[in-house]
Write a protein that holds these residues in place. Structure first.
Motif, PDB file in Angstrom:
ATOM      1  N   GLY A 195     -19.304 -18.996  31.455  1.00 51.15           N
ATOM      2  CA  GLY A 195     -18.398 -19.246  30.344  1.00 51.15           C
ATOM      3  C   GLY A 195     -17.200 -20.047  30.791  1.00 51.15           C
ATOM      4  O   GLY A 195     -17.217 -20.693  31.851  1.00 51.15           O
ATOM      5  N   PRO A 196     -16.117 -20.020  30.003  1.00 53.50           N
ATOM      6  CA  PRO A 196     -14.905 -20.764  30.369  1.00 53.50           C
ATOM      7  C   PRO A 196     -14.188 -20.060  31.519  1.00 53.50           C
ATOM      8  O   PRO A 196     -13.447 -19.093  31.319  1.00 53.50           O
ATOM      9  CB  PRO A 196     -14.070 -20.743  29.073  1.00 53.50           C
ATOM     10  CG  PRO A 196     -14.573 -19.592  28.300  1.00 53.50           C
ATOM     11  CD  PRO A 196     -16.000 -19.386  28.674  1.00 53.50           C
ATOM     12  N   ARG A 197     -14.426 -20.510  32.732  1.00 53.70           N
ATOM     13  CA  ARG A 197     -13.882 -19.864  33.922  1.00 53.70           C
ATOM     14  C   ARG A 197     -13.649 -20.886  35.016  1.00 53.70           C
ATOM     15  O   ARG A 197     -14.298 -21.940  35.060  1.00 53.70           O
ATOM     16  CB  ARG A 197     -14.804 -18.745  34.409  1.00 53.70           C
ATOM     17  CG  ARG A 197     -16.249 -19.131  34.590  1.00 53.70           C
ATOM     18  CD  ARG A 197     -17.097 -17.992  35.101  1.00 53.70           C
ATOM     19  NE  ARG A 197     -16.685 -17.557  36.424  1.00 53.70           N
ATOM     20  CZ  ARG A 197     -17.499 -16.912  37.275  1.00 53.70           C
ATOM     21  NH1 ARG A 197     -18.733 -16.622  36.938  1.00 53.70           N
ATOM     22  NH2 ARG A 197     -17.076 -16.551  38.463  1.00 53.70           N
ATOM     23  N   GLY A 248     -16.041 -22.298  20.765  1.00 56.49           N
ATOM     24  CA  GLY A 248     -16.942 -21.276  20.235  1.00 56.49           C
ATOM     25  C   GLY A 248     -17.271 -20.163  21.204  1.00 56.49           C
ATOM     26  O   GLY A 248     -17.905 -19.168  20.813  1.00 56.49           O
ATOM     27  N   TYR A 249     -16.864 -20.267  22.475  1.00 55.21           N
ATOM     28  CA  TYR A 249     -17.163 -19.245  23.480  1.00 55.21           C
ATOM     29  C   TYR A 249     -15.960 -18.340  23.692  1.00 55.21           C
ATOM     30  O   TYR A 249     -14.837 -18.831  23.888  1.00 55.21           O
ATOM     31  CB  TYR A 249     -17.541 -19.899  24.812  1.00 55.21           C
ATOM     32  CG  TYR A 249     -18.875 -20.599  24.796  1.00 55.21           C
ATOM     33  CD1 TYR A 249     -20.060 -19.885  24.877  1.00 55.21           C
ATOM     34  CD2 TYR A 249     -18.948 -21.991  24.715  1.00 55.21           C
ATOM     35  CE1 TYR A 249     -21.290 -20.524  24.865  1.00 55.21           C
ATOM     36  CE2 TYR A 249     -20.174 -22.645  24.698  1.00 55.21           C
ATOM     37  CZ  TYR A 249     -21.337 -21.905  24.779  1.00 55.21           C
ATOM     38  OH  TYR A 249     -22.546 -22.547  24.768  1.00 55.21           O
ATOM     39  N   PRO A 250     -16.146 -17.017  23.675  1.00 56.11           N
ATOM     40  CA  PRO A 250     -15.034 -16.117  23.980  1.00 56.11           C
ATOM     41  C   PRO A 250     -14.489 -16.370  25.383  1.00 56.11           C
ATOM     42  O   PRO A 250     -15.249 -16.647  26.322  1.00 56.11           O
ATOM     43  CB  PRO A 250     -15.655 -14.719  23.880  1.00 56.11           C
ATOM     44  CG  PRO A 250     -16.860 -14.890  23.015  1.00 56.11           C
ATOM     45  CD  PRO A 250     -17.377 -16.273  23.318  1.00 56.11           C
ATOM     46  N   THR A 251     -13.188 -16.281  25.516  1.00 56.93           N
ATOM     47  CA  THR A 251     -12.565 -16.411  26.833  1.00 56.93           C
ATOM     48  C   THR A 251     -12.346 -15.052  27.485  1.00 56.93           C
ATOM     49  O   THR A 251     -11.930 -14.980  28.639  1.00 56.93           O
ATOM     50  CB  THR A 251     -11.221 -17.141  26.714  1.00 56.93           C
ATOM     51  OG1 THR A 251     -10.367 -16.408  25.826  1.00 56.93           O
ATOM     52  CG2 THR A 251     -11.411 -18.553  26.174  1.00 56.93           C
ATOM     53  N   ARG A 296     -11.367 -15.141  33.153  1.00 56.30           N
ATOM     54  CA  ARG A 296     -11.947 -15.423  34.456  1.00 56.30           C
ATOM     55  C   ARG A 296     -11.324 -16.677  35.039  1.00 56.30           C
ATOM     56  O   ARG A 296     -12.013 -17.544  35.573  1.00 56.30           O
ATOM     57  CB  ARG A 296     -13.469 -15.538  34.345  1.00 56.30           C
ATOM     58  CG  ARG A 296     -14.167 -14.222  34.047  1.00 56.30           C
ATOM     59  CD  ARG A 296     -13.906 -13.147  35.111  1.00 56.30           C
ATOM     60  NE  ARG A 296     -14.345 -13.593  36.424  1.00 56.30           N
ATOM     61  CZ  ARG A 296     -15.580 -13.436  36.883  1.00 56.30           C
ATOM     62  NH1 ARG A 296     -16.486 -12.808  36.140  1.00 56.30           N
ATOM     63  NH2 ARG A 296     -15.904 -13.858  38.068  1.00 56.30           N
ATOM     64  N   VAL A 297     -10.004 -16.760  34.930  1.00 51.39           N
ATOM     65  CA  VAL A 297      -9.245 -17.773  35.659  1.00 51.39           C
ATOM     66  C   VAL A 297      -8.683 -17.050  36.878  1.00 51.39           C
ATOM     67  O   VAL A 297      -7.735 -16.277  36.781  1.00 51.39           O
ATOM     68  CB  VAL A 297      -8.113 -18.373  34.809  1.00 51.39           C
ATOM     69  CG1 VAL A 297      -7.347 -19.422  35.618  1.00 51.39           C
ATOM     70  CG2 VAL A 297      -8.671 -18.987  33.534  1.00 51.39           C
ATOM     71  N   ASP A 298      -9.301 -17.274  38.005  1.00 48.14           N
ATOM     72  CA  ASP A 298      -8.927 -16.559  39.229  1.00 48.14           C
ATOM     73  C   ASP A 298      -7.787 -17.294  39.907  1.00 48.14           C
ATOM     74  O   ASP A 298      -7.938 -18.457  40.318  1.00 48.14           O
ATOM     75  CB  ASP A 298     -10.130 -16.460  40.165  1.00 48.14           C
ATOM     76  CG  ASP A 298     -11.311 -15.768  39.512  1.00 48.14           C
ATOM     77  OD1 ASP A 298     -11.092 -14.801  38.756  1.00 48.14           O
ATOM     78  OD2 ASP A 298     -12.461 -16.201  39.741  1.00 48.14           O
ATOM     79  N   VAL A 299      -6.641 -16.652  40.025  1.00 48.71           N
ATOM     80  CA  VAL A 299      -5.462 -17.246  40.660  1.00 48.71           C
ATOM     81  C   VAL A 299      -5.422 -16.764  42.105  1.00 48.71           C
ATOM     82  O   VAL A 299      -5.326 -15.557  42.366  1.00 48.71           O
ATOM     83  CB  VAL A 299      -4.175 -16.856  39.911  1.00 48.71           C
ATOM     84  CG1 VAL A 299      -2.970 -17.550  40.555  1.00 48.71           C
ATOM     85  CG2 VAL A 299      -4.282 -17.226  38.429  1.00 48.71           C
ATOM     86  N   THR A 300      -5.504 -17.687  43.034  1.00 48.91           N
ATOM     87  CA  THR A 300      -5.655 -17.328  44.440  1.00 48.91           C
ATOM     88  C   THR A 300      -5.036 -18.409  45.309  1.00 48.91           C
ATOM     89  O   THR A 300      -4.402 -19.341  44.806  1.00 48.91           O
ATOM     90  CB  THR A 300      -7.154 -17.134  44.761  1.00 48.91           C
ATOM     91  OG1 THR A 300      -7.310 -16.705  46.112  1.00 48.91           O
ATOM     92  CG2 THR A 300      -7.942 -18.422  44.542  1.00 48.91           C
TER      93      THR A 300
END
Length: 376
Positions: free
Chosen positions: A59-61, A92-95, A118-122
């Protein structure tokens, strides 16, 4: 929720960064230098995703990379702001990713509250070390290369970088683009060695009436030949789910696939052996065209005094080993990288276990972290 039109995952993530994530970063953390990418696990990273992939971990990640100092100071705050300000859906895709019964596995799901995104901050060191067991921005040792499954190398060098403000992702990925020459020769030699150890068993199993055993051995040989061809083409072989898809993209696939398919479909060992012989000779010819060694006779031949037709693939192992310039690499046991001698997902997916297994297998005479020979 109606099913949205499928967008390849890398493109979806690229748009998500540009249209949704970057605006939040610019408002919430102006002036903080960052990089953004979609790397790591996931079929979309390797370009093999389809609409089916959307049922989990798709998905949006993406990943947002900050300096270690900025990650410590601002990482949690940025992640919280993204939870509050990202749109609930994107194209149209859930975040929002809801947990499932499997630890670490999430699925897209509509939500009315904060987005579990699912935006991984690292930071680069933490992320690369978590994925690989080492940081490729520093010197990569022979031990690092050999302890890393090709699936993980593919996951880090494929995917896409959307923005590299830190100017660290591109050099790290370039450093991992392919093995140093001597290690490449060594891995090719070890792959030929695997083939040499079982090529006579197709006939021997069949001779005693064990057609099922013969078929299992033949299937293993086809898999090893496919992986060998990918290595010859300087492409990291992915794990089993995508091995055939990756193989189909190399130039030799069209010529080899009919023989491989016939081997797997055969109901008697003579047919299997005949098609394997054709495949052996084609792959041997590919070896000679690479000019990595002096030419090696590509013709199959009897297995000593037994009536089985084989390539005697160890001849290619010997030719490749003779061309390895580094004596420490040349002296390594002919077992190769960790996924050439271990077939356990539970080991290969955990860098600490892969590295421990590699150290144990290369001892005595192990290659250590700093590239020196270990204790004998």
């Amino acid at each position: 929720m109606t099913t949205p039109a499928f967008i390849p995952g890398l493109e979806l993530s690229r748009r998500f960064y540009a249209e949704a994530v970057r605006p939040v970063l610019d408002r919430a953390a102006p002036g903080i230098v960052h990089s953004a990418a979609r790397l790591g696990s996931g079929s979309e990273v390797l370009g093999f995703d389809t609409a089916r992939s959307a049922d989990h971990e798709w998905g949006p990640r993406l990943q947002i990379f900050l300096s270690p100092q900025d990650a410590d100071r601002h990482g949690a705050r940025i992640a919280d702001l993204l939870s509050d300000h990202l749109p609930k859906t994107f194209y149209g895709y859930p975040t929002h990713f809801a947990p499932t019964g499997d630890v670490g596995i999430g699925v897209m799901q509509a939500t009315g509250g904060p987005v579990h995104h699912r935006v991984d901050v690292t930071d680069p060191e933490a992320w690369f070390t978590g994925q690989l067991g080492f940081d490729p921005r520093r010197r990569i040792t022979p031990a690092d290369w050999l302890a890393t499954p090709t699936q993980h190398l593919a996951e880090v060098t494929a995917g896409a970088v959307f923005h590299d403000g830190l100017a660290e992702l591109a050099p790290a990925r370039a450093a991992l683009a392919w093995y140093p020459h001597d290690l490449w020769l060594y891995l090719l030699a070890c792959q030929w060695q695997r083939i040499s150890q079982e090529e006579a068993f197709v006939g021997r199993c069949g001779e005693v009436g064990d057609e099922l055993g013969s078929a299992v051995v033949a299937a293993r040989l086809v898999r090893d030949l496919m992986r060998l061809c990918l290595l010859m083409n300087r492409r990291y072989p992915p794990y089993s789910k995508w091995l055939g898809s990756a193989f189909a993209r190399i130039p030799q696939a069209a010529a080899l696939t009919p023989d491989f398919t016939a081997v797997l479909a055969a109901t008697d060992w003579h047919t299997r052996e005949r098609h394997l012989s054709g495949a052996y000779e084609a792959v041997a010819d590919l070896h000679n065209r690479l000019s990595l060694t002096d030419p090696v006779d590509p013709a199959t031949r009897p297995y000593h005094s037994r009536p089985f037709q084989v390539l005697h693939a160890e001849r290619f192992t010997a030719a490749l080993t003779a061309r390895i310039g580094d004596p420490a690499v040349r002296a390594l046991p002919a077992v190769g990288a960790v996924d050439q001698f271990i077939d356990s997902t539970d080991v290969l997916d955990r860098p600490e276990l892969s590295r421990a297994a590699t150290r144990a297998t290369l001892t005595p005479g192990a290659v250590t972290r700093d590239g020196r020979r270990g204790p004998r």
